[in-house]
Design a protein around this motif. Sequence first.
Motif, short mmCIF file in Angstrom:
data_model
loop_
_atom_site.label_atom_id
_atom_site.label_comp_id
_atom_site.label_asym_id
_atom_site.label_seq_id
_atom_site.Cartn_x
_atom_site.Cartn_y
_atom_site.Cartn_z
N PHE A 1 0.84 -1.20 0.00
CA PHE A 1 0.00 0.00 0.00
C PHE A 1 0.87 1.25 0.00
CE2 PHE A 1 -3.21 -2.86 2.03
CZ PHE A 1 -4.17 -2.75 1.05
N MET A 2 1.91 1.25 0.82
CA MET A 2 2.76 2.44 0.96
C MET A 2 3.55 2.74 -0.30
SD MET A 2 3.99 2.28 4.92
CE MET A 2 4.33 0.53 5.03
N ARG A 3 3.77 1.72 -1.14
CA ARG A 3 4.50 1.94 -2.39
C ARG A 3 3.79 2.94 -3.29
NH1 ARG A 3 4.89 -3.26 -5.32
NH2 ARG A 3 5.95 -1.99 -6.82
N PHE A 4 2.49 3.15 -3.06
CA PHE A 4 1.71 4.03 -3.91
C PHE A 4 1.03 5.15 -3.13
CE2 PHE A 4 1.78 -0.25 -5.78
CZ PHE A 4 2.51 0.05 -6.93
N THR A 5 1.55 5.47 -1.94
CA THR A 5 0.97 6.51 -1.09
C THR A 5 1.98 7.64 -0.90
OG1 THR A 5 -0.35 4.84 0.06
CG2 THR A 5 -0.08 6.96 1.16
N PRO A 6 1.60 8.88 -1.22
CA PRO A 6 2.53 10.01 -1.08
C PRO A 6 3.06 10.13 0.35
CG PRO A 6 0.54 10.69 -2.23
CD PRO A 6 0.29 9.31 -1.70
N GLY A 7 4.33 10.50 0.45
CA GLY A 7 4.94 10.73 1.75
C GLY A 7 5.62 9.53 2.36
N TYR A 8 5.44 8.34 1.79
CA TYR A 8 6.09 7.16 2.33
C TYR A 8 7.39 6.90 1.57
CZ TYR A 8 2.11 5.88 5.21
OH TYR A 8 1.13 5.86 6.16
N GLN A 9 8.41 6.46 2.31
CA GLN A 9 9.72 6.22 1.72
C GLN A 9 9.66 5.19 0.60
OE1 GLN A 9 12.57 4.62 4.44
NE2 GLN A 9 14.27 4.83 3.02
N SER A 10 8.76 4.21 0.70
CA SER A 10 8.71 3.17 -0.31
C SER A 10 7.89 3.55 -1.54
CB SER A 10 8.18 1.87 0.30
OG SER A 10 6.91 2.07 0.86
N ASN A 11 7.41 4.79 -1.61
CA ASN A 11 6.71 5.27 -2.81
C ASN A 11 7.77 5.77 -3.79
OD1 ASN A 11 5.03 6.37 -4.74
ND2 ASN A 11 4.05 7.82 -3.39
N TYR A 12 8.56 4.83 -4.30
CA TYR A 12 9.73 5.16 -5.12
C TYR A 12 9.37 5.87 -6.42
CZ TYR A 12 11.48 1.51 -2.06
OH TYR A 12 11.77 0.74 -0.97
N ILE A 13 8.21 5.56 -6.99
CA ILE A 13 7.86 6.14 -8.29
C ILE A 13 6.96 7.37 -8.14
CG2 ILE A 13 8.29 4.04 -9.61
CD1 ILE A 13 5.31 3.44 -9.54
N LEU A 14 6.81 7.86 -6.90
CA LEU A 14 6.13 9.13 -6.60
C LEU A 14 4.69 9.17 -7.08
CD1 LEU A 14 9.10 11.54 -7.40
CD2 LEU A 14 8.46 10.57 -5.19
N VAL A 15 3.94 8.10 -6.82
CA VAL A 15 2.52 8.05 -7.16
C VAL A 15 1.78 8.98 -6.21
CG1 VAL A 15 0.46 6.59 -7.21
CG2 VAL A 15 2.65 5.70 -8.03
N ASN A 16 0.85 9.74 -6.74
CA ASN A 16 0.01 10.61 -5.93
C ASN A 16 -1.42 10.52 -6.48
OD1 ASN A 16 -1.14 12.51 -4.31
ND2 ASN A 16 0.14 14.20 -4.97
#
Length: 92
Positions: free
Chosen positions: A42-57
């Motif tokens: 979930f965090m991979r696609f949530t702004p502000g999380y370190q694991s959102n590497y591709i900057l999904v917003n």
Amino acid sequence: MSITLMDPASWQAFVMTAHKENALAARNQGILGFSYDIFRQFMRFTPGYQSNYILVNDPVITQYNTNAIAAQSVSVVQQLLHDETFTLHNSI
């Protein structure tokens, strides 16, 4: 498709600092070996999380993370992950 193996420092510089990736998958170490941590997905696609590497917003995807954190059972979180995966797959 090409696969590029990188040492951890190079990977962090390429993905997390420079954001040069166009597609990737990464796994974290779990108690039973490598595993996909459900909340990390979930965090991979949530702004502000370190694991959102591709900057999904995306507010729809962000809502999945909010709902997962508030969930009262594993089955609810599993269903949310299923729904998020379906949403992401169909939006590409």
